[in-house]
Scaffold this motif. Structure first.
Motif, PDB file in Angstrom:
ATOM      1  N   ARG A  70     -13.220  16.877   1.824  1.00  0.00           N
ATOM      2  CA  ARG A  70     -13.824  15.570   1.189  1.00  0.00           C
ATOM      3  C   ARG A  70     -13.046  15.115  -0.123  1.00  0.00           C
ATOM      4  O   ARG A  70     -12.701  16.126  -0.928  1.00  0.00           O
ATOM      5  CB  ARG A  70     -15.267  15.918   0.862  1.00  0.00           C
ATOM      6  N   VAL A  71     -12.940  13.960  -0.035  1.00  0.00           N
ATOM      7  CA  VAL A  71     -12.345  13.215  -1.108  1.00  0.00           C
ATOM      8  C   VAL A  71     -13.292  13.286  -2.310  1.00  0.00           C
ATOM      9  O   VAL A  71     -14.456  12.900  -2.067  1.00  0.00           O
ATOM     10  CB  VAL A  71     -11.768  11.602  -0.904  1.00  0.00           C
ATOM     11  N   ARG A  72     -12.980  13.819  -3.563  1.00  0.00           N
ATOM     12  CA  ARG A  72     -13.842  13.992  -4.684  1.00  0.00           C
ATOM     13  C   ARG A  72     -13.437  12.913  -5.645  1.00  0.00           C
ATOM     14  O   ARG A  72     -14.497  12.784  -6.460  1.00  0.00           O
ATOM     15  CB  ARG A  72     -13.848  15.583  -5.033  1.00  0.00           C
ATOM     16  N   GLU A  73     -12.302  12.750  -5.929  1.00  0.00           N
ATOM     17  CA  GLU A  73     -11.868  11.944  -6.921  1.00  0.00           C
ATOM     18  C   GLU A  73     -10.434  11.193  -6.766  1.00  0.00           C
ATOM     19  O   GLU A  73      -9.707  11.819  -6.034  1.00  0.00           O
ATOM     20  CB  GLU A  73     -11.573  12.739  -8.159  1.00  0.00           C
ATOM     21  N   ARG A  74     -10.460   9.815  -7.071  1.00  0.00           N
ATOM     22  CA  ARG A  74      -9.075   9.586  -6.798  1.00  0.00           C
ATOM     23  C   ARG A  74      -8.799   8.265  -8.135  1.00  0.00           C
ATOM     24  O   ARG A  74      -9.662   7.792  -8.540  1.00  0.00           O
ATOM     25  CB  ARG A  74      -9.079   8.667  -5.775  1.00  0.00           C
ATOM     26  N   MET A  75      -7.566   8.141  -8.479  1.00  0.00           N
ATOM     27  CA  MET A  75      -7.270   7.344  -9.369  1.00  0.00           C
ATOM     28  C   MET A  75      -6.051   6.373  -9.108  1.00  0.00           C
ATOM     29  O   MET A  75      -4.903   6.915  -8.409  1.00  0.00           O
ATOM     30  CB  MET A  75      -6.738   8.121 -10.750  1.00  0.00           C
ATOM     31  N   GLY A  76      -6.053   5.144  -9.151  1.00  0.00           N
ATOM     32  CA  GLY A  76      -5.158   4.028  -8.749  1.00  0.00           C
ATOM     33  C   GLY A  76      -4.151   4.009 -10.024  1.00  0.00           C
ATOM     34  O   GLY A  76      -4.690   3.872 -11.206  1.00  0.00           O
ATOM     35  N   MET A  77      -2.956   3.762  -9.613  1.00  0.00           N
ATOM     36  CA  MET A  77      -1.971   3.677 -10.774  1.00  0.00           C
ATOM     37  C   MET A  77      -0.701   2.776 -10.255  1.00  0.00           C
ATOM     38  O   MET A  77       0.287   3.095 -10.648  1.00  0.00           O
ATOM     39  CB  MET A  77      -1.378   4.867 -11.168  1.00  0.00           C
ATOM     40  N   GLY A  78      -1.216   1.540  -9.435  1.00  0.00           N
ATOM     41  CA  GLY A  78      -0.067   1.031  -8.873  1.00  0.00           C
ATOM     42  C   GLY A  78       1.067   0.046 -10.041  1.00  0.00           C
ATOM     43  O   GLY A  78       1.950   0.080  -9.903  1.00  0.00           O
ATOM     44  N   ASP A  79       0.273  -0.355 -10.950  1.00  0.00           N
ATOM     45  CA  ASP A  79       1.058  -0.890 -11.985  1.00  0.00           C
ATOM     46  C   ASP A  79       2.114   0.174 -12.574  1.00  0.00           C
ATOM     47  O   ASP A  79       3.003  -0.357 -13.079  1.00  0.00           O
ATOM     48  CB  ASP A  79       0.034  -1.459 -13.122  1.00  0.00           C
ATOM     49  N   HIS A  80       1.795   1.407 -12.645  1.00  0.00           N
ATOM     50  CA  HIS A  80       2.645   2.348 -12.879  1.00  0.00           C
ATOM     51  C   HIS A  80       3.739   2.593 -12.327  1.00  0.00           C
ATOM     52  O   HIS A  80       5.077   2.756 -12.708  1.00  0.00           O
ATOM     53  CB  HIS A  80       1.920   3.811 -13.270  1.00  0.00           C
ATOM     54  N   TYR A  81       3.542   2.345 -10.795  1.00  0.00           N
ATOM     55  CA  TYR A  81       4.544   2.377  -9.922  1.00  0.00           C
ATOM     56  C   TYR A  81       5.642   1.086  -9.973  1.00  0.00           C
ATOM     57  O   TYR A  81       6.795   1.265  -9.752  1.00  0.00           O
ATOM     58  CB  TYR A  81       4.406   2.524  -8.408  1.00  0.00           C
ATOM     59  N   ALA A  82       5.086  -0.160 -10.112  1.00  0.00           N
ATOM     60  CA  ALA A  82       6.051  -1.211 -10.457  1.00  0.00           C
ATOM     61  C   ALA A  82       6.932  -0.941 -11.698  1.00  0.00           C
ATOM     62  O   ALA A  82       7.862  -1.188 -11.516  1.00  0.00           O
ATOM     63  CB  ALA A  82       4.947  -2.492 -10.590  1.00  0.00           C
ATOM     64  N   ALA A  83       6.331  -0.183 -12.697  1.00  0.00           N
ATOM     65  CA  ALA A  83       7.266  -0.080 -13.826  1.00  0.00           C
ATOM     66  C   ALA A  83       8.316   0.999 -13.600  1.00  0.00           C
ATOM     67  O   ALA A  83       9.460   0.872 -13.832  1.00  0.00           O
ATOM     68  CB  ALA A  83       6.218   0.476 -15.109  1.00  0.00           C
ATOM     69  N   THR A  84       7.762   1.932 -12.778  1.00  0.00           N
ATOM     70  CA  THR A  84       8.689   2.869 -12.419  1.00  0.00           C
ATOM     71  C   THR A  84       9.915   2.551 -11.519  1.00  0.00           C
ATOM     72  O   THR A  84      11.116   2.473 -11.751  1.00  0.00           O
ATOM     73  CB  THR A  84       8.172   3.973 -11.554  1.00  0.00           C
ATOM     74  N   LEU A  85       9.586   1.395 -10.514  1.00  0.00           N
ATOM     75  CA  LEU A  85      10.623   0.727  -9.871  1.00  0.00           C
ATOM     76  C   LEU A  85      11.509  -0.098 -10.475  1.00  0.00           C
ATOM     77  O   LEU A  85      12.508  -0.146 -10.357  1.00  0.00           O
ATOM     78  CB  LEU A  85       9.779   0.090  -8.512  1.00  0.00           C
ATOM     79  N   ARG A  86      10.876  -0.922 -11.459  1.00  0.00           N
ATOM     80  CA  ARG A  86      11.928  -1.566 -12.213  1.00  0.00           C
ATOM     81  C   ARG A  86      12.643  -0.883 -12.980  1.00  0.00           C
ATOM     82  O   ARG A  86      13.993  -1.155 -13.057  1.00  0.00           O
ATOM     83  CB  ARG A  86      10.914  -2.312 -13.408  1.00  0.00           C
ATOM     84  N   LEU A  87      12.551   0.599 -13.711  1.00  0.00           N
ATOM     85  CA  LEU A  87      13.444   1.107 -14.264  1.00  0.00           C
ATOM     86  C   LEU A  87      14.485   1.768 -13.315  1.00  0.00           C
ATOM     87  O   LEU A  87      15.748   1.984 -13.565  1.00  0.00           O
ATOM     88  CB  LEU A  87      12.744   2.426 -14.947  1.00  0.00           C
ATOM     89  N   TRP A  88      13.989   2.152 -12.007  1.00  0.00           N
ATOM     90  CA  TRP A  88      14.959   2.809 -11.119  1.00  0.00           C
ATOM     91  C   TRP A  88      16.132   1.329 -10.688  1.00  0.00           C
ATOM     92  O   TRP A  88      17.318   1.787 -10.708  1.00  0.00           O
ATOM     93  CB  TRP A  88      14.378   3.296  -9.913  1.00  0.00           C
ATOM     94  N   GLU A  89      15.440   0.298 -10.417  1.00  0.00           N
ATOM     95  CA  GLU A  89      16.191  -0.875 -10.299  1.00  0.00           C
ATOM     96  C   GLU A  89      17.190  -1.168 -11.241  1.00  0.00           C
ATOM     97  O   GLU A  89      18.551  -1.325 -11.181  1.00  0.00           O
ATOM     98  CB  GLU A  89      15.328  -2.059 -10.025  1.00  0.00           C
ATOM     99  N   GLU A  90      16.948  -1.184 -12.617  1.00  0.00           N
ATOM    100  CA  GLU A  90      17.914  -1.196 -13.684  1.00  0.00           C
ATOM    101  C   GLU A  90      18.820  -0.319 -13.647  1.00  0.00           C
ATOM    102  O   GLU A  90      20.039  -0.463 -13.781  1.00  0.00           O
ATOM    103  CB  GLU A  90      17.174  -1.437 -14.857  1.00  0.00           C
ATOM    104  N   ARG A  91      18.448   0.978 -13.507  1.00  0.00           N
ATOM    105  CA  ARG A  91      19.527   2.072 -13.534  1.00  0.00           C
ATOM    106  C   ARG A  91      20.612   1.926 -12.400  1.00  0.00           C
ATOM    107  O   ARG A  91      21.693   2.096 -12.636  1.00  0.00           O
ATOM    108  CB  ARG A  91      18.542   3.260 -13.430  1.00  0.00           C
ATOM    109  N   PHE A  92      19.845   1.634 -11.383  1.00  0.00           N
ATOM    110  CA  PHE A  92      20.669   1.585  -9.977  1.00  0.00           C
ATOM    111  C   PHE A  92      22.050   0.435 -10.289  1.00  0.00           C
ATOM    112  O   PHE A  92      23.090   0.487  -9.835  1.00  0.00           O
ATOM    113  CB  PHE A  92      19.877   1.204  -8.788  1.00  0.00           C
TER     114      PHE A  92
END
Length: 459
Positions: free
Chosen positions: A387-409
């Motif tokens: 059963r799911v007991r806890e969850r945390m959304g962090m989509g804005d953190h992924y947007a920031a992660t992808l921006r850094l990957w894009e810049e590096r690429f």
């Protein structure tokens, strides 16, 4: 899998790699003024058969005209600017809006008429259109995805658009090939844009780091470790823990778990990832604490106190989610905990697209599909004791992660070229990173850390 099938999977996974001597086109030593890989002068039709030439013939012409009318009707309402070679400008965007510049509008329309959103990506790969802010343009489309196509036509989509090829369904005989086509491209390719932890999933930045839109590269490695540590904490991983990791990546989670005193059994279907993960684990002195097996998750045996899986459920496939969670349920010891990190999409969109075949399937992740939170809760309730007991959304953190990957690429373009990846591949990879970032920035996608256990079943 037979040796012949393994050889085929390896060949498919490396088919997009070319040596400089064999390359049919010059590699981009410079980028356009907007930071986008230069449009390819010529395209190898053997390597990129459906990018080299747009669809042709009477049927393609009719479909292209219809698609062009639909596209122009849609973008007239959107907050961007679409510039055509004849001087036509469409869209409601002001001077700061993202700009989509049509280079070959007829080819663009033929591609989207033939293949919908697959054609949108292929037309960018071919250089039929450009963008000063690619993620910004794609974010506008992602935010309007439910209204881009008139509702009556959306109901006909299943009859018109392509379906997932049978060989890309994630049955056990196909999964190795699907994984290989992405993760076995080249460890060097991934290291060109990932940080020192080689983590290929969303980081978790500290709130004290300031606005996520301005977080810098220097913060990424620590934020990746913070993401891993939170998952290990939630799963209760410590000294003596028997941990199963489904989806090894390049070994960072296994390393950090072993440093806590856990014994780790980690499974992957990528031979490239396995090799580098084993190398990193041995160099850190944890070879006796961590086993990295080239094994399908369905074949795992034994009993584990904790199960952790980071952004691997996306590669499982809609019809196999029950088996994925049943496997975890089967091997989890009494009192054990599960922590997964999963990219999610809205439940309604998930249901509407579960049989769709997309540009991401065709070029990036064959066989993949994103769950919704509701789907995870429903599957575990119906098919397991978890059963799911806890969850945390962090989509804005992924947007920031992808921006850094894009810049590096982008900054490593010459290095990527020297690895043997041509300009079409580089435009494809940039489209993938920006397409993903647009999903998170628009709110269409989210990423969740989900904790599950069996407390209810033990009452």
């Amino acid at each position: 899998m037979t040796d012949d099938n393994q050889a085929t999977a390896s060949a498919e996974g490396k088919a997009q790699r070319r040596t400089l001597e064999d390359a049919p086109t010059p590699y981009p030593s410079a980028w356009t003024a907007t930071g986008v890989p230069a449009s390819p002068a010529t395209i190898d039709p053997d390597l990129w058969p459906e990018v080299a030439q747009p669809p042709s013939g009477a049927k393609a012409a009719v479909a292209g005209k219809a698609a062009g009318l639909l596209f122009k009707g849609a973008v007239k309402r959107l907050p961007l600017r679409v510039d055509y070679p004849n001087g036509t400008v469409l869209g409601t965007g002001g001077p700061d809006a993202p700009v989509m510049t049509m280079v070959r509008p007829e080819a663009f329309e033929a591609r989207i008429g033939d293949n919908g959103l697959i054609g949108l990506g292929e037309s960018f790969m071919a250089g039929d259109w450009e963008a000063s802010d690619l993620a910004g343009v794609l974010e506008v489309f992602a935010a309007s995805v439910d209204t881009l196509i008139p509702t009556p036509l959306q109901k006909l989509r299943a009859l018109y658009l392509p379906r997932t090829p049978r060989q890309e369904r994630n049955a056990e005989q196909n999964t190795r090939s699907n994984i290989s086509r992405h993760y076995d491209l080249s460890n060097e390719l991934f290291s060109s844009f990932l940080d020192s932890t080689m983590s290929y999933s969303s980081a978790l930045f500290p709130l004290t780091s300031g606005p996520l839109a301005s977080v810098g590269w220097e913060a990424l490695a620590e934020a990746q470790q913070a993401k891993i540590d939170r998952l290990l904490d939630k799963a209760g991983v410590g000294a003596g823990t028997r941990l199963l990791e489904i989806g090894t990546g390049w070994g960072e989670l296994a390393l950090r778990a072993a440093a806590r005193g856990a014994t780790v059994y980690s499974v992957t279907l990528s031979s490239e990832q396995q090799a580098l993960a084993q190398e990193r684990i041995a160099a850190a002195g944890y070879a006796d604490k961590v086993t990295v097996a080239l094994q399908d998750y369905r074949a795992v045996e034994g009993e584990y106190d904790a199960v952790v899986s980071v952004e691997m459920i996306e590669a499982v496939g809609y019809e196999y989610w029950p088996i994925y969670f049943q496997t975890i349920d089967r091997v989890l010891a009494p009192g054990g905990k599960v922590a997964i990190q999963a990219i999610t999409m809205p439940h309604g969109r998930m249901l509407a697209t579960r049989n769709a075949y997309t540009w991401v399937h065709k070029y990036i992740f064959p066989g993949g599909f994103l769950p919704s939170v509701r789907a995870i809760e429903g599957v575990t309730q119906q098919h397991t004791t978890l059963r799911v007991r806890e969850r945390m959304g962090m989509g804005d953190h992924y947007a920031a992660t992808l921006r850094l990957w894009e810049e590096r690429f982008l900054s490593r373009s010459q290095e990527v070229a020297e690895l043997g990846f041509d300009s079409v591949f580089q435009r494809m990879w940039l489209f993938y990173l920006c397409y993903s970032r647009a999903g998170f920035q628009s709110g269409y996608l989210d990423v969740q850390q989900v904790v599950l256990d069996r407390r209810e079943a033990q009452l």
